[in-house]
Design a protein around this motif. Sequence first.
Motif, PDB file in Angstrom:
ATOM      1  N   GLY A 135      38.895  -7.715  83.382  1.00 50.01           N
ATOM      2  CA  GLY A 135      40.030  -6.868  83.744  1.00 50.01           C
ATOM      3  C   GLY A 135      40.115  -6.653  85.245  1.00 50.01           C
ATOM      4  N   GLY A 136      41.333  -6.622  85.749  1.00 49.53           N
ATOM      5  CA  GLY A 136      41.556  -6.252  87.135  1.00 49.53           C
ATOM      6  C   GLY A 136      41.570  -7.378  88.143  1.00 49.53           C
ATOM      7  N   THR A 137      41.265  -8.612  87.712  1.00 52.22           N
ATOM      8  CA  THR A 137      41.212  -9.720  88.671  1.00 52.22           C
ATOM      9  C   THR A 137      42.490 -10.553  88.692  1.00 52.22           C
ATOM     10  OG1 THR A 137      40.251 -11.255  87.075  1.00 52.22           O
ATOM     11  CG2 THR A 137      38.722  -9.898  88.363  1.00 52.22           C
TER      12      THR A 137
ATOM     13  N   ILE B  12      48.662  -6.657  98.487  1.00 50.65           N
ATOM     14  CA  ILE B  12      48.183  -6.689  97.106  1.00 50.65           C
ATOM     15  C   ILE B  12      46.659  -6.575  97.067  1.00 50.65           C
ATOM     16  CG2 ILE B  12      47.904  -8.209  95.105  1.00 50.65           C
ATOM     17  CD1 ILE B  12      50.772  -9.169  95.619  1.00 50.65           C
ATOM     18  N   VAL B  13      45.980  -7.322  97.926  1.00 48.65           N
ATOM     19  CA  VAL B  13      44.518  -7.291  97.931  1.00 48.65           C
ATOM     20  C   VAL B  13      44.014  -5.945  98.441  1.00 48.65           C
ATOM     21  CG1 VAL B  13      42.434  -8.407  98.807  1.00 48.65           C
ATOM     22  CG2 VAL B  13      44.432  -9.792  98.210  1.00 48.65           C
ATOM     23  N   GLU B  14      44.743  -5.367  99.382  1.00 46.97           N
ATOM     24  CA  GLU B  14      44.358  -4.049  99.890  1.00 46.97           C
ATOM     25  C   GLU B  14      44.424  -3.013  98.772  1.00 46.97           C
ATOM     26  OE1 GLU B  14      45.011  -1.726 104.065  1.00 46.97           O
ATOM     27  OE2 GLU B  14      46.787  -2.607 103.143  1.00 46.97           O
ATOM     28  N   ALA B  15      45.455  -3.120  97.932  1.00 50.86           N
ATOM     29  CA  ALA B  15      45.614  -2.177  96.829  1.00 50.86           C
ATOM     30  C   ALA B  15      44.647  -2.470  95.683  1.00 50.86           C
ATOM     31  CB  ALA B  15      47.053  -2.217  96.315  1.00 50.86           C
TER      32      ALA B  15
ATOM     33  N   PRO C  11      41.220  -4.670  95.551  1.00 48.99           N
ATOM     34  CA  PRO C  11      40.241  -5.589  96.135  1.00 48.99           C
ATOM     35  C   PRO C  11      39.670  -6.600  95.145  1.00 48.99           C
ATOM     36  CG  PRO C  11      39.824  -3.326  96.831  1.00 48.99           C
ATOM     37  CD  PRO C  11      40.851  -3.263  95.751  1.00 48.99           C
ATOM     38  N   HIS C  12      39.807  -6.334  93.837  1.00 55.41           N
ATOM     39  CA  HIS C  12      39.284  -7.265  92.835  1.00 55.41           C
ATOM     40  C   HIS C  12      40.266  -8.406  92.541  1.00 55.41           C
ATOM     41  CE1 HIS C  12      35.690  -4.997  91.809  1.00 55.41           C
ATOM     42  NE2 HIS C  12      36.415  -3.894  91.799  1.00 55.41           N
ATOM     43  N   SER C  13      41.470  -8.354  93.091  1.00 54.43           N
ATOM     44  CA  SER C  13      42.457  -9.396  92.837  1.00 54.43           C
ATOM     45  C   SER C  13      41.925 -10.763  93.275  1.00 54.43           C
ATOM     46  CB  SER C  13      43.751  -9.097  93.591  1.00 54.43           C
ATOM     47  OG  SER C  13      44.627 -10.216  93.540  1.00 54.43           O
TER      48      SER C  13
END
Length: 399
Positions: free
Chosen positions: A15-17, A34-37, A39-41
Amino acid sequence: MTVVHPITRAWITTGGTGAQNYDEFADDAEITSIVEANPHSALGIEMPHRAPGSLGKSFLDALPDAVARLTEAKADGSYTPAEQVVVLYRISAPGEESAYGLWAMVDTDQISTRADEPGLVIRNEDVFIAKVRERVALAEALGHLLSPVLLLQTGKGDELHAALAAATDAAGAPAATDVDQSGRTHAIWLLGPGPAQDELTALAGGGELVVADGNHRSLAAQTGGFPRFLSVITTPASVAIQPYNRLVSELTTTPDELLDRLRAAGAEVTPVDGPVDVPATGGVVHLHLGGRGYAVTLPHVGAGRLENLDHALVERLLLRDALGLDPGDKRITYVGGDYPASWLVGEVDAGRAELAVLVAPVTVDDFVAVNLAREKMPRKSTWFTPKARAGLVVAELPH
């Protein structure tokens, strides 16, 4: 023997990636946000030079950061390992028919790019070689593939669709779910060795597979010498083709001179009252420049289907002949169907671009005909939806 295989060693999201694929953005600053919001993306791994903390580095210089992020994601429980699996995939949203796919590995030596080249995987668009080199460098640095090639099963599409729908219905609770920027829910289920896996891989590889999204990723597999590449095999009933438009940041001539050049080439140019939109059908493209909108009918050349597609005419007559721009020129931004016409017009009116080109979606009939003839579609001409989500299933490359 099928050309579709289980993933030898997979890493499955907990989840979350999940993320949009790296090439779905008109503005790279969106990736940073998006990555700032989140970090697991997976975007922080796929586009490491755009992640917070790596800004200012080149793509190659940021590769160690990508490796560190993936290592951390595996260590902190964001992914869990699995072996010899295929992964059932369903994309759903209220009011929409569900889309289905199968995450698996596909033989790279099956890729065909011309009529005299054998292979069940048809790649259909010209590519930007610099992007291919980046994908190869990323895969080699990571030892993993995060972003799948979306393949359309044309021979057994209906049977595969029914089989995937039945399999997901019977699979119980998904291993993970992810909600994308459009509100669609992406769900996955693992399927290990056995008759059900064998049936689905046979159906998935049972006819010609057309690259619907991921031309650069499939060529990267060839260039990098990877024997197989990560794919989501989907069905014609699961996808639709949306518009793929263009923004030009800087004109090489004045707006009036551009329109005169188009007229001189045989185009019919008609002013449009009110804001322009994506044309409902092919045969005409809409332009927005200099504060005005225009409907432009570009002249056809010969009787061939491919060279008279709207995207081909725009590439040849508007961008190359009238503006002197190669399709790979950095002044051209290719904007997919997730961005409405109002967004492109707004970019021009705000001064961040000087020309918006709105092009009707390619029809499925044209897309299939061009592919079966092993001809190449113009660059960035088909925006398939819904998109397969990156970062849900990661394939470890063999050492």
